[in-house]
Design a protein around this motif. Structure first.
Motif: not given
Lengths: 121, 644
Positions: B209-235
Motif C-alpha cells: 500500500l505504501d509503495l502504491r501511494a509513493y507511485h501515486q505521489q510520483v505521478e502527481t509530481i510528474l504531472a507538474t514537472a514532466l513537460r514531455d515524456a519523449g519517445r522511447p529509443s528507436l535504436a
C-alpha cells in the motif's frame, strides 16, 4: 505544494477488488473479476498492448515470502494504470517476455507475468 | 570558504561525506568517475563482504569531499547483500560509520516514473538530498523535457541536470554540493554528522500500500514537472528485434562469447610473454646479486617464481574483464541473461547467474564475488559452489603441457580441425557441462526451491565510455595484484619452505624435493593416488599444486629435476613426461584437474562470501570426491580401451 504522504487516505488509486485485498492482507486476494477484456499479462503475445489493472500474487509459485512478489513488481513499475506492450519473446517457448512499461523495459517470465492482471487495448 | 565549512559544528574538521544512491542503470558509476577520476579506491566494509568504493574530489569552493558509490538498488528494501549495504549505509546502521552528510540521488531523466520513488523514500530519512537528473543528453535527444525548477518545487529538494559522460556535465552538481554543505553549517537542525549510529527517523519497510501511494505521489509530481515524456529509443527497439530474435539471438550470443575467448588468448599472448621474460630477468638479476644460500633460494624460487606464476595471468584476466565491462556498459549483458534464462532454468539457475560464471573463466575469485547481485540465498550459494568448475586460466598451463606431451599435432575431419585444439575444447566443455550438472544436482537436493523471479530491467543500449572502462579495468588490476601480493605471497613462502626443508643429504641421488616435507607428504599420499594412476612424482607435485594450480607445472619441473623456467621448462618437461607416463595416467591427471579444488584463493573467497567455514569445507569435499571419481573412471576406462 506539498504532496500527500504515503499511506494517507486520499492517495488510493482506482481499484479492483483484488488490489484492495492484496494491499491490506499481503499474499491473499479475492478471485479476479472475469470481465470481457480482463486477462493476464502472461497470456499475451508479441505486439499486444494492455493496461495493468491489478496484481494477483497467488497465481505464481516463488520462493519469496507472501506479499514480496507484489512489492517487487510495484517497485519495477508494474502497477495499476501502467501501459504495457509485449516487445519481444524469448526462445524456446516464447519465454521470457520483454515488456515495455511506460518509460522502461522489463524482462520477466511468463509464469511471473501471470500475476499481472491487464485489460487489452 | 572551505575552512568555514570544515570547521563548522556540522563537520568539525572531518571532510564531508557524500553518498551516491540510485537505481541500477542510472549512470551512477559514470557520475562517480566524473567526480573522482582516478582518485578512487576499493575497501571493505567491516564485517561485510561487499566492497566499498570511495573517492575524493575538491569542490569548486576548495573543500575536500569524500564520495561513496553505493550499490544500485530499486528500493531501500534490500533484496540482496549489496542492496543491504546501500540500505545500511544510508540508514547509518554500520557500527563505526556515520551516515552520509548529503545524499546525491541519481535518476535517469528519461525514466523518472520508475526512479523518483526511491527519491521519495530517501526524503523520508530527513537528510539533505540533491537530485541529479542524469543522462540529460539522451533525454534531450529523445524529446524528453523536464522542468527542473518545477520538479524541485514539487519534491522540496534541489534538482540539478547532469551529463556524467561529459567533462562539463557535472559543473552544476558540484556547485549545488557546495551550496548544500554551506546550508548544513547554517542550519544546526541535524545531529553532528560524525556521530555514528542509526538515524532516529524510524524507517520501516514499506508495504504494498505504501509503495502504491509513493507511485501515486510520483505521478502527481510528474504531472507538474514532466513537460514531455519523449519517445522511447528507436535504436534500442530495432537492435533488440534482431538480437532477441528467436533465430538470431542465441547464435549471436554464442558467436560473441566465442570471439571473446579467441581474443582473450590472442591478445593476452604478447603481454604474457613480456611478463614471463621480465620475471626471468628479475630472477636472474636476483640470482646474480645474492650469494648462494637460503635467502637467494627463497627470493628466486619461492617469491619471484611463485608470485610471478600468478601475476602472469593478469593480461588474460584484464582482457576478459574488458569484454565483460563492454557488455555491461552497452547494456547487452542484460540481453544475454534474458536469452540464457530458459537454458539456465533447465538446471535450476537464474539467467543472471551467467555473469559470475562467465567471469569464472578468467578466475573464479572475481566470479564468486560477482554472485553478490543474486538475491536469493540458495541461488547464490549454488552459483558460488559451481563457479570453480568453469575452466579458469590457471588450469591452462597443465592442459597445455599434457596436450603437448601426449596429443599428436595432427588434424582430423579432413584437415579442418586440429586434434590438440579439439582436446582443449573438450576440456573446456567438460568444465561447463560439469558445472551445469552440479547445479542440476544441487538445485534438486540441498538448494531445492523454485527460482527467484526474473524481473530484470533491459536498459537502452548505450555507447560505452572509454574512461569508465579504463577505470573499471584499473580497479580489477588493483584487486588482483593486491591478492597476489598478500594471500599468494604468503602461500608461496610456505610452499617454498615445505619444498626446501629438510635439505637433501650429501650424496643424494634423487631430486632435492624428494627429501623435503613436500616429498614426505607426496610419498605418503602416493599409495592413495596409485588407484587413479598417479606416479609418486605427481603426488609430490600435487602438494604445492593443491594450493595453487599455477604452480603445478613448476612443481613437476622441480620433481623431475629440471632447472629451466617458463616456456623452456614446458618444452623439456613435455618430452620427459611423454617418456615417463602412460597415456591413461595423463588422461587421468587431466580429469583430476577439471574438478579438483586446487586454489586456496578461491576457497578463502568462498569462506568470506558465505561468512562461514561450512560451505568452504563442503566445496573441498565434493570437488575432491568428483576429481578422484573422474580420475578413477578415466584411468581404468582408458587403460581397458588402450590395453594398459
Amino acid at each position: 505544494m506539498i504532496p500527500p504522504l504515503p499511506g494517507s487516505a486520499h492517495a488510493a488509486p482506482p481499484s479492483l477488488a483484488s488490489h484492495q485485498a492484496s494491499g491490506l492482507t499481503p499474499g491473499t486476494s479475492s478471485d479476479p473479476p472475469i470481465g470481457a477484456d480482463c486477462c493476464r499479462l502472461g497470456a499475451l503475445h508479441k505486439g499486444q498492448r494492455a493496461v495493468v489493472t491489478g496484481l494477483d500474487e497467488s497465481a505464481v509459485a516463488t520462493p519469496l515470502p507472501p506479499g514480496e512478489l507484489e512489492r517487487r513488481m510495484i517497485e519495477m513499475g508494474l502497477i495499476e494504470g501502467a501501459c504495457v506492450e509485449i516487445l519481444h519473446e524469448g526462445f524456446p517457448g516464447a519465454d521470457p517476455l520483454a515488456v515495455r512499461i511506460n518509460d522502461h523495459t522489463l524482462a520477466l517470465r511468463r509464469a511471473e507475468a501471470h500475476a499481472v492482471l491487464v485489460t487489452l487495448g | 570558504m572551505s575552512d568555514t565549512v570544515l570547521s563548522s559544528p556540522a563537520f568539525m574538521g572531518v571532510p564531508p561525506r557524500i553518498a551516491l544512491v540510485g537505481n541500477p542503470n542510472c549512470g551512477k558509476t559514470a557520475l562517480f568517475n566524473a567526480l573522482t577520476g582516478a582518485r578512487q579506491k576499493v575497501a571493505n566494509y567491516p564485517g561485510v563482504t561487499v566492497e566499498r568504493k570511495i573517492g575524493e574530489f575538491l569542490s569548486p569552493a576548495g573543500t575536500r569531499v569524500q564520495l561513496v558509490d553505493l550499490p544500485g538498488t530499486y528500493s531501500l528494501r534490500a533484496r540482496s547483500p549489496d542492496e543491504e549495504v546501500t540500505r545500511d549505509v544510508v540508514l547509518g546502521r554500520f557500527q563505526h560509520e556515520a551516515p552520509p552528510d548529503v545524499m546525491v540521488c541519481v535518476a535517469d531523466a528519461t525514466n523518472l516514473r520508475l526512479h523518483l520513488r526511491l527519491v521519495l523514500e530517501l526524503k523520508k530519512l530527513g537528510r539533505p538530498i540533491i537530485l541529479a537528473l542524469n543522462m540529460m543528453d539522451v533525454a534531450e535527444a529523445r524529446g524528453c523535457r523536464v522542468d527542473a525548477a518545477a520538479l524541485s518545487a514539487a519534491l522540496g529538494v534541489p534538482v540539478v541536470p547532469t551529463v556524467a559522460i561529459k567533462r562539463t556535465g557535472v559543473v552544476g552538481l558540484l556547485d549545488q554540493i557546495d551550496r548544500s554543505m554551506v546550508a548544513m553549517t547554517v542550519t544546526p537542525a541535524h545531529s553532528p554528522s560524525n556521530a555514528p549510529g542509526p538515524l532516529p527517523c524510524g524507517w520501516s519497510e514499506p508495504s504494498a500500500l505504501d509503495l502504491r501511494a509513493y507511485h501515486q505521489q510520483v505521478e502527481t509530481i510528474l504531472a507538474t514537472a514532466l513537460r514531455d515524456a519523449g519517445r522511447p529509443s528507436l535504436a534500442t527497439r530495432r537492435i533488440d528485434a534482431a538480437l532477441l530474435h528467436p533465430a538470431i539471438g542465441l547464435p549471436f550470443l554464442f558467436l560473441v562469447l566465442f570471439l571473446m575467448f579467441q581474443a582473450v588468448f590472442a591478445w593476452a599472448a604478447v603481454p604474457m610473454d613480456m611478463i614471463d621474460k621480465g620475471l626471468g630477468w628479475v630472477q636472474a638479476a636476483a640470482g646474480a646479486a645474492l650469494p648462494d644460500g637460503l635467502l637467494k633460494s627463497l627470493l628466486t624460487d619461492g617469491i619471484i617464481a611463485g608470485v610471478g606464476s600468478v601475476v602472469i595471468f593478469l593480461p588474460q584476466i584484464l582482457v576478459l574483464f574488458f569484454f565483460i565491462l563492454m557488455l555491461e556498459s552497452t547494456g547487452y549483458m542484460a540481453r544475454a541473461a534474458f536469452l540464457l534464462d530458459r537454458l539456465m532454468g533447465g538446471v535450476g539457475l537464474h539467467g543472471r547467474a551467467f555473469i559470475p560464471l562467465l567471469s569464472s573463466f578468467a578466475c573464479a575469485v572475481p566470479g564468486i564475488m560477482a554472485a553478490r547481485t543474486i538475491e536469493n540465498r540458495a541461488d547464490r550459494l549454488a552459483t558460488i559452489m559451481i563457479a570453480p568448475l568453469m575452466t579458469c586460466s590457471a588450469r591452462l598451463p597443465v592442459y597445455t603441457l599434457i596436450i603437448a606431451a601426449f596429443v599428436p599435432d595432427r588434424t582430423v575431419a579432413g584437415g579442418m580441425i586440429g586434434l590438440q585444439g579439439l582436446v582443449m575444447f573438450t576440456l573446456y566443455a567438460a568444465g561447463i557441462l560439469s558445472a551445469l550438472a552440479a547445479a542440476f544436482v544441487l538445485k534438486r537436493t540441498i538448494f531445492k526451491g523454485a527460482r527467484e523471479p526474473l524481473l530484470m530491467e533491459l536498459p537502452s543500449y548505450r555507447l560505452p565510455s572509454p574512461r569508465d572502462i579504463l577505470l573499471g579495468l584499473l580497479e580489477r588490476a588493483r584487486i588482483f595484484l593486491a591478492r597476489a601480493g598478500t594471500v599468494i605471497f604468503a602461500i608461496m613462502i610456505l610452499l617454498w619452505f615445505l619444498g626446501s626443508f629438510p635439505a637433501a643429504p650429501d650424496g643424494a641421488t634423487g631430486p632435492a624435493i624428494d627429501y623435503s616435507f613436500a616429498g614426505m607428504l607426496g610419498h605418503a599420499l602416493a599409495p592413495l593416488l596409485a588407484p587413479i594412476g598417479f606416479t609418486w612424482q605427481i603426488a609430490i607435485a600435487l602438494v604445492p599444486g593443491m594450493a595453487a594450480r599455477e604452480v603445478a607445472v613448476a612443481a613437476l619441473g622441480t620433481v623431475y629435476a629440471l632447472s629451466e623456467t617458463g616456456d623452456a621448462l614446458s618444452g623439456s618437461l613435455a618430452g620427459v613426461l611423454a617418456a615417463d607416463w602412460s597415456l591413461p595416467t595423463a588422461l587421468s591427471l587431466l580429469a583430476w584437474f577439471v574438478f579438483a579444488p586446487q586454489c586456496v584463493s578461491t576457497l578463502s573467497v568462498v569462506k568470506r562470501e558465505t561468512n562461514s567455514w561450512f560451505w568452504m569445507l563442503v566445496m573441498i569435499v565434493y570437488m575432491t570426491a568428483l576429481a578422484y571419481g573422474a580420475a578413477f573412471v578415466t584411468f581404468h576406462l582408458s587403460s581397458a580401451l588402450l590395453g594398459g
